[in-house]
Design a protein around this motif. Structure first.
Motif, PDB file in Angstrom:
ATOM      1  N   GLY A 159       0.817  -1.209   0.000  1.00 25.80           N
ATOM      2  CA  GLY A 159       0.000   0.000   0.000  1.00 25.80           C
ATOM      3  C   GLY A 159       0.856   1.266   0.000  1.00 25.80           C
ATOM      4  N   LYS A 160       1.900   1.246   0.788  1.00 27.42           N
ATOM      5  CA  LYS A 160       2.794   2.414   0.855  1.00 27.42           C
ATOM      6  C   LYS A 160       3.464   2.685  -0.489  1.00 27.42           C
ATOM      7  N   ILE A 161       3.862   1.614  -1.144  1.00 26.75           N
ATOM      8  CA  ILE A 161       4.530   1.814  -2.442  1.00 26.75           C
ATOM      9  C   ILE A 161       3.536   2.340  -3.471  1.00 26.75           C
ATOM     10  N   LEU A 162       2.329   1.783  -3.434  1.00 26.59           N
ATOM     11  CA  LEU A 162       1.325   2.244  -4.394  1.00 26.59           C
ATOM     12  C   LEU A 162       1.047   3.736  -4.189  1.00 26.59           C
ATOM     13  N   ASN A 163       1.067   4.150  -2.919  1.00 23.72           N
ATOM     14  CA  ASN A 163       0.913   5.570  -2.595  1.00 23.72           C
ATOM     15  C   ASN A 163       2.013   6.414  -3.203  1.00 23.72           C
ATOM     16  N   LEU A 164       3.229   5.936  -3.009  1.00 22.07           N
ATOM     17  CA  LEU A 164       4.397   6.651  -3.524  1.00 22.07           C
ATOM     18  C   LEU A 164       4.315   6.774  -5.052  1.00 22.07           C
ATOM     19  N   ILE A 165       3.931   5.684  -5.699  1.00 23.94           N
ATOM     20  CA  ILE A 165       3.776   5.696  -7.163  1.00 23.94           C
ATOM     21  C   ILE A 165       2.730   6.734  -7.566  1.00 23.94           C
ATOM     22  N   GLY A 166       1.627   6.734  -6.805  1.00 28.24           N
ATOM     23  CA  GLY A 166       0.557   7.693  -7.078  1.00 28.24           C
ATOM     24  C   GLY A 166       1.075   9.123  -7.015  1.00 28.24           C
ATOM     25  N   LYS A 167       1.889   9.397  -6.010  1.00 23.68           N
ATOM     26  CA  LYS A 167       2.434  10.751  -5.850  1.00 23.68           C
ATOM     27  C   LYS A 167       3.348  11.138  -7.008  1.00 23.68           C
ATOM     28  N   ILE A 168       4.180  10.188  -7.429  1.00 19.30           N
ATOM     29  CA  ILE A 168       5.090  10.466  -8.558  1.00 19.30           C
ATOM     30  C   ILE A 168       4.274  10.773  -9.814  1.00 19.30           C
ATOM     31  N   ARG A 169       3.218   9.958 -10.023  1.00 18.10           N
ATOM     32  CA  ARG A 169       2.375  10.168 -11.210  1.00 18.10           C
ATOM     33  C   ARG A 169       1.696  11.522 -11.169  1.00 18.10           C
ATOM     34  N   GLU A 170       1.049  11.794 -10.017  1.00 15.75           N
ATOM     35  CA  GLU A 170       0.285  13.041  -9.908  1.00 15.75           C
ATOM     36  C   GLU A 170       1.195  14.250  -9.927  1.00 15.75           C
ATOM     37  N   GLY A 171       2.421  14.095  -9.380  1.00 13.48           N
ATOM     38  CA  GLY A 171       3.366  15.207  -9.385  1.00 13.48           C
ATOM     39  C   GLY A 171       3.787  15.597 -10.795  1.00 13.48           C
ATOM     40  N   GLY A 172       3.443  14.765 -11.767  1.00 11.87           N
ATOM     41  CA  GLY A 172       3.701  15.104 -13.157  1.00 11.87           C
ATOM     42  C   GLY A 172       5.099  14.748 -13.642  1.00 11.87           C
TER      43      GLY A 172
END
Ligand SMILES: Nc1ncnc2c1ncn2[C@@H]1O[C@H](COP(=O)(O)OP(=O)(O)O)[C@@H](O)[C@H]1O
Ligand SMILES: [Mg+2]
Length: 254
Positions: A159-172
């Motif tokens: 879950g933590k990694i998926l969160n981190l991935i989400g942040k990288i994606r959304e950060g553009g």
């Protein structure tokens, strides 16, 4: 050329073992592979029997002092090159922070290889701590592969990694980053816990979890101390078979 990062913010879950054996496995299958060791501990480098040589690593490339292609070391195996690590990489976190666009450094380091016909696949063996090196690897990668040890809290870790991935994606910085697969490692068929973790992960994450499971294997743990892959050390054993099976599942997912 495809770039896949092997990522988990936990140490000791099988990232390096998986990076080494996917790299060697894909090379054996005829792909031209580059393994990049982003961990200052240099386990991927030594696990392949290579020396960590000061000045011959990813480190000067990240700092803009050398080109990746000048720093490559051939592994014993055909089709496999390594961009090694060295201890100085530990300091790179701090030095990079002082440079312009530090998060783009890994991507830029690999950019000249992108259209280099000498490589089909780049695997990034990532360090465990969530710092600049790991984040930069996630910015450089197209896909990530997450090894997960079959133990309690495995699902939370994912879950933590998926969160981190989400942040990288959304950060553009890397909007197309996606998950290639989640890999169960160190599976012990005799324990109820291993089975339960495996069932849990499949229930929550479905087909994102690789069908192949890597069993716990003493031979696999021994191989790196001899600087050999499991294909060289115990080629007919269950661990070699499971990493070969993973390689073929991995290549077909790619
Ligand atoms: N399937 C396995 N069975 C037994 N030992 C393993 C297995 N996979 C990895 N190991 C051992 O566990 C330790 C941690 O694995 P490693 O791949 O270095 O993890 P990470 O890179 O995530 O820190 C190493 O000593 C490694 O040899
Ligand atoms: Mg490691």
């Amino acid at each position: 050329m495809r770039i896949v990062a092997v990522v988990n913010q936990k140490g000791g879950v099988g990232k390096t073992t998986t990076a080494i054996h996917l790299a060697a496995g894909a090379a054996e299958a005829g792909r031209r592979v580059l393994l990049v060791d982003l961990d200052p501990q240099a386990n991927a480098t030594s696990g392949l029997g290579l020396e960590s040589v000061p000045g011959k690593s990813l480190y000067p490339v990240l700092l803009g002092q050398a080109r990746a292609v000048e720093m490559l070391q051939p592994a014993r195996q055909a089709n496999l090159q390594v961009l090694a690590s060295e201890l100085d990489l530990a300091g790179a976190e701090i030095e990079l922070a002082g440079l312009e666009n530090p998060l783009l450094r890994v991507r830029e380091a690999l950019a000249p290889l992108r259209h280099d016909p000498a490589f089909d696949l780049v695997l990034l063996d990532c360090p465990p701590s969530v710092g600049l090196l790991l984040t930069s690897a996630l910015v450089a990668a197209e896909k990530i592969l997450v090894p997960v040890q079959c133990e309690y809290f495995a699902l939370e870790g994912v879950g933590k990694i998926l969160n981190l991935i989400g942040k990288i994606r959304e950060g553009g910085l890397n909007p197309d980053l996606s998950i290639l697969g989640i890999l169960l490692t160190m599976y012990d068929a005799r324990t109820r816990l291993s089975q339960q973790v495996s069932e849990d992960l499949r229930q929550h994450l479905g087909t994102q979890v690789f069908r192949t499971i890597i069993p716990r294997s003493v031979r696999l743990a021994e191989a790196p101390s001899h600087g050999r892959t499991i294909y060289e050390y115990d080629n007919s054993g269950a661990a070699a078979a499971s990493y070969r099976q993973l390689t073929s599942e991995f290549l077909s997912r790619l």
